[in-house]
Design a protein around this motif. Structure first.
Motif, PDB file in Angstrom:
ATOM      1  N   ALA A 208       0.898  -1.250   0.058  1.00 41.93           N
ATOM      2  CA  ALA A 208      -0.022   0.043  -0.082  1.00 41.93           C
ATOM      3  C   ALA A 208       0.800   1.336   0.011  1.00 41.93           C
ATOM      4  CB  ALA A 208      -0.915  -0.088   1.310  1.00 41.93           C
ATOM      5  N   GLY A 209       2.075   1.150   0.626  1.00 41.20           N
ATOM      6  CA  GLY A 209       2.925   2.259   0.720  1.00 41.20           C
ATOM      7  C   GLY A 209       2.497   3.059   2.060  1.00 41.20           C
ATOM      8  N   LEU A 210       2.092   2.215   2.873  1.00 43.55           N
ATOM      9  CA  LEU A 210       1.710   2.675   4.328  1.00 43.55           C
ATOM     10  C   LEU A 210       2.875   2.480   5.310  1.00 43.55           C
ATOM     11  CD1 LEU A 210      -2.045   2.007   4.237  1.00 43.55           C
ATOM     12  CD2 LEU A 210      -1.112   4.111   4.428  1.00 43.55           C
ATOM     13  N   GLN A 211       2.687   3.090   6.354  1.00 40.67           N
ATOM     14  CA  GLN A 211       3.565   2.836   7.726  1.00 40.67           C
ATOM     15  C   GLN A 211       2.683   2.120   8.653  1.00 40.67           C
ATOM     16  OE1 GLN A 211       6.983   3.693   7.394  1.00 40.67           O
ATOM     17  NE2 GLN A 211       6.330   4.259   5.397  1.00 40.67           N
ATOM     18  N   ALA A 212       3.230   1.439   9.548  1.00 41.56           N
ATOM     19  CA  ALA A 212       2.423   0.874  10.512  1.00 41.56           C
ATOM     20  C   ALA A 212       1.543   1.699  11.225  1.00 41.56           C
ATOM     21  CB  ALA A 212       3.462  -0.161  11.533  1.00 41.56           C
ATOM     22  N   LYS A 213       2.105   2.995  11.680  1.00 39.97           N
ATOM     23  CA  LYS A 213       1.514   3.845  12.449  1.00 39.97           C
ATOM     24  C   LYS A 213       0.188   4.427  11.736  1.00 39.97           C
ATOM     25  CE  LYS A 213       3.392   4.602  16.387  1.00 39.97           C
ATOM     26  NZ  LYS A 213       3.029   3.706  17.160  1.00 39.97           N
ATOM     27  N   ASP A 214       0.070   4.095  10.431  1.00 38.51           N
ATOM     28  CA  ASP A 214      -1.090   4.796   9.679  1.00 38.51           C
ATOM     29  C   ASP A 214      -2.429   3.630   9.982  1.00 38.51           C
ATOM     30  OD1 ASP A 214       0.288   6.688   8.425  1.00 38.51           O
ATOM     31  OD2 ASP A 214       0.925   5.350   6.854  1.00 38.51           O
ATOM     32  N   ILE A 215      -2.244   2.637  10.522  1.00 35.45           N
ATOM     33  CA  ILE A 215      -3.383   1.813  10.846  1.00 35.45           C
ATOM     34  C   ILE A 215      -3.948   1.909  12.068  1.00 35.45           C
ATOM     35  CG2 ILE A 215      -4.009  -0.855  10.828  1.00 35.45           C
ATOM     36  CD1 ILE A 215      -2.849   0.069   8.312  1.00 35.45           C
ATOM     37  N   ASP A 216      -5.199   2.061  12.013  1.00 34.29           N
ATOM     38  CA  ASP A 216      -6.028   2.770  13.432  1.00 34.29           C
ATOM     39  C   ASP A 216      -6.981   1.774  13.565  1.00 34.29           C
ATOM     40  OD1 ASP A 216      -7.692   3.521  11.403  1.00 34.29           O
ATOM     41  OD2 ASP A 216      -7.737   5.717  12.256  1.00 34.29           O
ATOM     42  N   GLY A 217      -7.185   0.679  13.086  1.00 34.94           N
ATOM     43  CA  GLY A 217      -8.214  -0.322  13.453  1.00 34.94           C
ATOM     44  C   GLY A 217      -7.644  -1.652  12.866  1.00 34.94           C
ATOM     45  N   ALA A 218      -8.095  -2.694  13.566  1.00 29.82           N
ATOM     46  CA  ALA A 218      -7.706  -4.050  13.141  1.00 29.82           C
ATOM     47  C   ALA A 218      -8.836  -5.026  13.460  1.00 29.82           C
ATOM     48  CB  ALA A 218      -6.206  -4.377  14.090  1.00 29.82           C
TER      49      ALA A 218
ATOM     50  N   PHE B 249       1.187  -0.541  15.213  1.00 29.38           N
ATOM     51  CA  PHE B 249       0.055   0.117  14.733  1.00 29.38           C
ATOM     52  C   PHE B 249      -0.241   1.475  15.728  1.00 29.38           C
ATOM     53  CE2 PHE B 249      -2.543  -3.640  12.735  1.00 29.38           C
ATOM     54  CZ  PHE B 249      -1.361  -3.788  11.846  1.00 29.38           C
ATOM     55  N   ASP B 250      -0.965   2.566  15.229  1.00 21.59           N
ATOM     56  CA  ASP B 250      -1.435   3.697  15.941  1.00 21.59           C
ATOM     57  C   ASP B 250      -2.468   2.990  17.095  1.00 21.59           C
ATOM     58  OD1 ASP B 250      -1.830   6.124  16.836  1.00 21.59           O
ATOM     59  OD2 ASP B 250      -3.240   6.710  15.078  1.00 21.59           O
ATOM     60  N   ASP B 251      -2.653   3.839  18.015  1.00 18.07           N
ATOM     61  CA  ASP B 251      -3.553   3.487  18.944  1.00 18.07           C
ATOM     62  C   ASP B 251      -4.876   2.988  18.107  1.00 18.07           C
ATOM     63  OD1 ASP B 251      -2.056   3.897  21.030  1.00 18.07           O
ATOM     64  OD2 ASP B 251      -2.782   5.947  21.534  1.00 18.07           O
ATOM     65  N   LEU B 252      -5.488   1.886  18.520  1.00 16.21           N
ATOM     66  CA  LEU B 252      -6.620   1.308  17.831  1.00 16.21           C
ATOM     67  C   LEU B 252      -8.078   2.197  18.129  1.00 16.21           C
ATOM     68  CD1 LEU B 252      -5.847  -2.537  17.751  1.00 16.21           C
ATOM     69  CD2 LEU B 252      -5.151  -0.800  15.823  1.00 16.21           C
ATOM     70  N   ARG B 253      -8.576   2.607  17.130  1.00 21.24           N
ATOM     71  CA  ARG B 253      -9.831   3.174  17.340  1.00 21.24           C
ATOM     72  C   ARG B 253     -11.143   2.161  17.275  1.00 21.24           C
ATOM     73  NH1 ARG B 253     -10.093   7.445  12.893  1.00 21.24           N
ATOM     74  NH2 ARG B 253     -11.942   8.065  13.950  1.00 21.24           N
ATOM     75  N   TRP B 254     -10.688   0.976  16.830  1.00 17.12           N
ATOM     76  CA  TRP B 254     -11.571  -0.029  16.529  1.00 17.12           C
ATOM     77  C   TRP B 254     -10.864  -1.199  16.336  1.00 17.12           C
ATOM     78  CZ3 TRP B 254     -12.081  -3.436  12.694  1.00 17.12           C
ATOM     79  CH2 TRP B 254     -13.551  -4.315  12.437  1.00 17.12           C
ATOM     80  N   SER B 255     -11.361  -2.481  17.026  1.00 14.88           N
ATOM     81  CA  SER B 255     -10.741  -3.714  17.025  1.00 14.88           C
ATOM     82  C   SER B 255     -12.000  -4.644  17.098  1.00 14.88           C
ATOM     83  CB  SER B 255      -9.554  -3.887  17.955  1.00 14.88           C
ATOM     84  OG  SER B 255     -10.092  -3.885  19.051  1.00 14.88           O
TER      85      SER B 255
ATOM     86  N   TRP C 271      -0.398  -3.921  18.724  1.00 10.58           N
ATOM     87  CA  TRP C 271       0.717  -3.523  19.559  1.00 10.58           C
ATOM     88  C   TRP C 271       2.066  -4.025  19.092  1.00 10.58           C
ATOM     89  CZ3 TRP C 271       2.153  -0.258  22.967  1.00 10.58           C
ATOM     90  CH2 TRP C 271       3.086  -0.241  23.624  1.00 10.58           C
ATOM     91  N   MET C 272       1.999  -5.249  18.548  1.00 10.80           N
ATOM     92  CA  MET C 272       3.088  -5.934  18.129  1.00 10.80           C
ATOM     93  C   MET C 272       3.991  -5.343  16.913  1.00 10.80           C
ATOM     94  SD  MET C 272       3.523 -10.103  16.880  1.00 10.80           S
ATOM     95  CE  MET C 272       2.504  -9.788  15.518  1.00 10.80           C
ATOM     96  N   ILE C 273       3.000  -5.224  15.967  1.00 12.42           N
ATOM     97  CA  ILE C 273       3.482  -4.772  14.790  1.00 12.42           C
ATOM     98  C   ILE C 273       3.859  -3.270  14.772  1.00 12.42           C
ATOM     99  CG2 ILE C 273       2.702  -4.217  12.254  1.00 12.42           C
ATOM    100  CD1 ILE C 273       0.909  -6.845  12.740  1.00 12.42           C
TER     101      ILE C 273
END
Lengths: 145, 382
Positions: free
Chosen positions: B43-53, B69-75, B65-67
């Protein structure tokens, strides 16, 4: 060495009636005491009228063959010496779509395509696996085991 | 009348697999980490760009947390469900509703015990309901391959399909796998080779089953607006649907020929102005080959009861009416539990499928599961 039996039914008040009836060589199916709907597998509520008043009742033991598959691979030690065997879904005559899963027995495994005919009439019989573990099975009507 | 869309338009911007293989020795976390890093790179994204999983397999919070990601707003952790479509569907919904902006959906699946271990009693297959299992185990019914035999036999009875139709299906899928470097099984396979294999649960043979392996798959969903700035050609989520028509006992389905894919297909088409005849490529679950046939019919891609003949006539091959499972299906790429169908659909719409590419592909449908529950998603080229 003794072959272990299949895992035994859990101590489950909802299904005790089924296994106790099987030990008496009777097939009992859960039925709603309010609307008469048969329910299999047993549940705490009737999906037709939402009544909680449910009980096992004896059924005729007549059914038709809905589908079958002949298993060649054992997935448990008990069945290692028993392959191939036929797993079947049968429709109990008491209610449309009242499906029951069992083995189809009393047929020639080597001639299964000719002997297991979709829609054929079946009747219940009982098989003692040992230690009082009795399971309802179905066989073609009139076949003597 | 045009269908009204709710929420933000969603795009798929990154896809990735772990080092998929037989008994890899890698943990669930390792497969998740590999798949995630490759999806981010895609995608050309950084791990910190992810806010849901979301995931089925492992734990979405643990992975996030392991990878890094940003603080998750949704999981969301998914339990027994229609394969990868469930974490994927809900990830897309979370983006559409604005609960998160960029969500990674996972399916991590470890290879199950070999049948020899099961037969010796050294291992036991898990059961979603131990209470219901009491009505299966004494009959020697332990494995999904057994209900699949029931479905397949009833289907053959009602439609006139024969083992030769399923042999052709296996041959067509393998011909795609030979064009897919990701596939685990790529040797030539003829219909005769298929028929020479022994039954597992007659009429079903081993080549009707997906190929057990360890796999990690990851797919990134974000908004159409954000997707415009990213690396890949645009792929949009046009519509999606989940269906459940009875409880977890496949064997007791009263109509095994028309199970939830029909219900799911009807829901899907009610949520889009596109029609089955617009579909360029189809990516339809093949945990067992009978499932793909049910989807071809359930989605209206061929006539009811006509899927086996549709395959026999070559309509699922390249150049056919609906090229289907162009990655070779899970029977050949290995059990990625539905995620491979999403990822291959995305790659077809991007035009990245090399010599298995369907020219001009602009609408692709992918679908998972069968029987009591299922899900489907329709994707378009942006």
């Amino acid at each position: 060495m003794d072959t272990p039996l299949p895992p035994a039914p859990p101590d489950d008040p909802l299904t005790t009636f089924f296994w106790e009836a099987a030990r008496r060589h009777e097939l009992h199916i859960q039925r709603c005491q309010s609307c008469g709907t048969y329910i299999h597998m047993p549940r705490p509520i009737c999906r037709n009228c939402q009544s909680f008043d449910l009980a096992g009742e004896q059924v005729s033991g007549r059914a038709t063959l809905y589908s079958w598959t002949q298993t060649y691979k054992p997935f448990h030690p008990y069945f290692v010496e028993r392959v191939p065997y036929v797993i079947a879904t049968v429709t109990l005559v008491e209610q449309p779509g009242l499906q029951f899963m069992c083995n189809l027995i009393g047929i020639d495994q080597a001639n299964v395509d000719a002997e297991a005919r979709m829609g054929m009439d079946l009747e219940v019989t009982f098989q003692d696996l040992g230690d009082g573990y009795v399971v309802p099975q179905f066989k073609p009507v009139g076949v003597v085991l | 009348m045009s269908v009204q869309r709710q929420g933000r338009k969603v795009a798929i911007v990154g896809v990735g697999y772990s080092d998929v293989g037989r008994n890899t020795g890698l943990s669930e976390r390792h497969h998740a980490a590999q798949a995630a890093v490759r999806a981010l790179e895609d995608a050309g994204l950084q791990a910190k760009d992810i806010d849901g999983a979301s995931t089925w397999g492992g734990d979405a919070v643990d992975f996030g947390w392991m990878i890094g990601f940003d603080d998750l707003r949704w999981s969301l952790n998914v339990g027994v469900a229609p394969a990868f479509i469930t974490p994927a569907y809900h990830a897309a919904q979370a983006v559409a509703m604005g609960h998160a902006d960029t969500v990674m959906a996972f399916r991590i699946m470890m290879q199950q015990p070999p049948s020899a271990a099961l037969a010796s009693g050294a291992a036991m297959l898990g059961e979603p309901s131990m209470v219901d299992a009491q009505f299966r185990w004494p009959y020697g019914n332990f494995s999904p391959v057994q209900w699949a035999g029931l479905l397949m036999n009833r289907y053959m009875h009602e439609t006139g399909a024969t083992e030769e139709h399923f042999a052709r299906f296996a041959e067509v899928q393998r011909s795609y796998a030979q064009r897919n470097p990701d596939a685990l099984l790529r040797d030539p396979l003829s219909a005769e080779d298929y028929l020479a294999k022994p039954y597992v649960t007659k009429p079903l043979r081993v080549l009707d089953c997906d190929y057990p392996c360890d796999s990690g798959s990851a797919v990134i969903f974000t908004t159409e607006e954000r997707a415009r700035d990213l690396r890949q050609p645009m792929v949009l989520v046009e519509a999606s649907a989940l269906s459940a028509i009875r409880d977890m006992n496949f064997e007791l389905l009263p109509d095994m020929v028309r199970t939830s894919p029909k219900h799911c297909g009807d829901l899907l088409w009610s949520r889009t102005d596109l029609r089955p005849e617009n579909v360029s490529t189809a990516h339809l679950y093949d945990g067992f080959s009978i499932i793909t046939l049910q989807w071809l019919e359930g989605l209206g891609l061929c006539e009811p009861g006509g899927a086996a003949q549709f395959v026999m006539d070559g309509e699922t091959r390249l150049g056919g009416k609906v090229p289907t499972n162009t990655d070779g299906g899970a029977i050949n790429v290995g059990r990625r539990h539905g995620a491979n169908f999403c990822i291959e659909a995305v790659r077809q719409l991007r035009g990245q499928c090399g010599d298995r590419q369907v020219a001009g592909a602009d609408v692709s449908v992918w679908a998972n599961a069968v029987g009591m529950f299922s899900g489907a998603m329709l994707l378009t080229k942006g």
